[in-house]
Design an enzyme around this catalytic site. Structure first.
Site, PDB file in Angstrom:
ATOM      1  N   ASP A  55       0.766  -1.150  -0.205  1.00  0.00           N
ATOM      2  CA  ASP A  55      -0.710   0.136  -0.086  1.00  0.00           C
ATOM      3  C   ASP A  55       0.545   1.165  -0.036  1.00  0.00           C
ATOM      4  O   ASP A  55       1.971   0.945   0.427  1.00  0.00           O
ATOM      5  CB  ASP A  55      -0.865  -0.200   1.287  1.00  0.00           C
ATOM      6  N   SER A  56       0.477   2.409  -0.282  1.00  0.00           N
ATOM      7  CA  SER A  56       1.368   3.768  -0.296  1.00  0.00           C
ATOM      8  C   SER A  56       1.538   3.960   1.708  1.00  0.00           C
ATOM      9  O   SER A  56       2.175   4.720   1.447  1.00  0.00           O
ATOM     10  CB  SER A  56       0.320   4.614  -0.740  1.00  0.00           C
ATOM     11  N   CYS A  72      -3.699  -0.962  -2.289  1.00  0.00           N
ATOM     12  CA  CYS A  72      -3.907   0.410  -2.340  1.00  0.00           C
ATOM     13  C   CYS A  72      -5.233   0.632  -3.588  1.00  0.00           C
ATOM     14  O   CYS A  72      -5.204  -0.331  -4.966  1.00  0.00           O
ATOM     15  CB  CYS A  72      -2.498   0.997  -3.452  1.00  0.00           C
ATOM     16  N   GLU A 124      -5.310   9.390   9.072  1.00  0.00           N
ATOM     17  CA  GLU A 124      -2.723   8.828   9.333  1.00  0.00           C
ATOM     18  C   GLU A 124      -2.356   9.928  10.618  1.00  0.00           C
ATOM     19  O   GLU A 124      -1.128   9.388  10.961  1.00  0.00           O
ATOM     20  CB  GLU A 124      -1.933   9.455   7.733  1.00  0.00           C
ATOM     21  N   CYS A 161     -10.893   2.429  -0.281  1.00  0.00           N
ATOM     22  CA  CYS A 161     -10.480   3.557  -0.265  1.00  0.00           C
ATOM     23  C   CYS A 161      -9.266   2.817   1.084  1.00  0.00           C
ATOM     24  O   CYS A 161     -10.411   2.651   2.179  1.00  0.00           O
ATOM     25  CB  CYS A 161     -10.300   4.904   0.006  1.00  0.00           C
ATOM     26  N   HIS A 205      -8.113   3.428   3.414  1.00  0.00           N
ATOM     27  CA  HIS A 205      -8.098   4.206   5.348  1.00  0.00           C
ATOM     28  C   HIS A 205      -9.653   4.254   5.411  1.00  0.00           C
ATOM     29  O   HIS A 205      -9.660   4.574   6.536  1.00  0.00           O
ATOM     30  CB  HIS A 205      -7.435   5.635   5.094  1.00  0.00           C
TER      31      HIS A 205
HETATM   32  N1  DGL Z   1      -3.686   3.614   0.222  1.00  0.00           N
HETATM   33  C1  DGL Z   1      -4.503   4.799  -0.903  1.00  0.00           C
HETATM   34  C2  DGL Z   1      -6.067   3.980  -1.632  1.00  0.00           C
HETATM   35  O1  DGL Z   1      -6.127   3.284  -0.774  1.00  0.00           O
HETATM   36  C3  DGL Z   1      -4.876   6.110   0.116  1.00  0.00           C
HETATM   37  C4  DGL Z   1      -3.620   6.713   1.162  1.00  0.00           C
HETATM   38  C5  DGL Z   1      -3.060   7.662  -0.516  1.00  0.00           C
HETATM   39  O2  DGL Z   1      -3.534   8.175  -0.955  1.00  0.00           O
HETATM   40  O3  DGL Z   1      -1.879   6.957  -1.070  1.00  0.00           O
HETATM   41  O4  DGL Z   1      -6.712   5.238  -2.347  1.00  0.00           O
END
Ligand code: DGL
Length: 265
Positions: free
Chosen positions: A10-11, A73, A152, A184, A186
């Site tokens: 993931d990011s 992600c 976050e 997403c 998060h």
């Molecule tokens: N992991 C990203 C997503 O699921 C969310 C966080 C980001 O913008 O990197 O889209």
């Protein structure tokens, strides 16, 4: 039988929601997680950058001998999955298809909303996949960029997230939607507040949660199951491991030991 690890990335931190769902259904498997914490967020970056970053992570995971890669992600799943699948020699599974499958299976009136990052919403990947399965569907797509920094920062309860939810979602509250996809990584951490805002009648779909079943079925169909009894979990991040571990423990109740730093090239 295949004892190589499952790669997941993931990011940042949010993909741990997907890891938790995977570990629940595949407790014997070894997992390697990469969080690109130095470059999060991806959700407001260009397609070119998201392709570049996600390719670097997949190269790293392939070098670690992963048997399959799960793209936790949503942003990467929406805009880079096809390229990644073409460029890497291991199966790569994203989160969108399973989220859509679950949403379609649960809806009664085929009126959906998809919430995601700017890049995910701009791609319209959720909308396209929903309409492919059910052409009569109505889909409203909405970017909620402030949800990521809220999570976050650990702001998942109380007045601040409640106000921001109200700001983004008031316009769609009375549209008789019956299913909302949290598109997403998060957003599941804001699930309780979003549910409270819409009321109990609305279905909230967590794409990450839905992918667990798909990965389990895939590795069993392809004879990729481990024969180990207990799986391991190794976590790698591109910024400071300590901050990541602290956040993971506090908000996701995932206790991490020995998260390591990596440089991606
Ligand atoms: N992991 C990203 C997503 O699921 C969310 C966080 C980001 O913008 O990197 O889209």
């Amino acid at each position: 039988m295949d004892n190589r690890p499952i790669g997941i990335f993931d990011s940042g931190l949010g993909g741990l929601t997907v890891f938790k769902a995977l570990r629940e259904v595949l407790p014997d498997e070894d997992f390697i997680y990469v969080g690109d914490t130095a470059r999060v967020p991806y959700g407001n970056k260009s397609i070119k950058k998201v392709n570049e970053y996600s390719s670097q992570i997949c190269s790293w995971l392939v070098n670690e001998n992963c048997k399959i890669i799960v793209v936790a992600c949503n942003t990467v799943s929406a805009i880079a999955l096809k390229t990644l699948k073409e460029n890497f020699p291991v199966p790569i599974i994203g989160v969108i298809e399973s989220g859509v499958n679950r949403a379609i299976s649960i809806t009664k009136n085929h009126k959906f909303a998809v919430l995601g990052t700017v890049a995910t919403i701009k791609s319209d990947e959720y909308g396209l996949q929903i309409k492919k399965q059910s052409s009569k569907s109505k889909v409203i797509s909405l970017a909620c960029p402030l949800f990521v920094p809220l999570v976050e920062e650990g702001l998942t309860k109380g007045d601040i997230p409640t106000q921001i939810i109200k700001m983004y979602l008031t316009d769609i509250k009375n549209l008789e939607l019956d299913t909302i996809i949290l598109g997403c990584t998060h957003y599941p951490l804001l699930k309780d507040l979003i549910q409270e805002f819409f009321g109990d009648k609305i279905n909230l779909i967590d794409s990450g949660d839905a992918v667990g079943y798909e990965v389990k079925t895939f590795i069993s169909d392809k004879n990729l199951k481990t024969n180990k009894k207990v799986g391991s979990f190794n976590c790698f991040v591109t910024d400071e491991p300590e901050a990541f571990d602290k956040h993971a423990k506090k908000f996701l109740k995932v206790k991490l030991v020995g998260t390591s730093h990596i440089e991606l090239v």
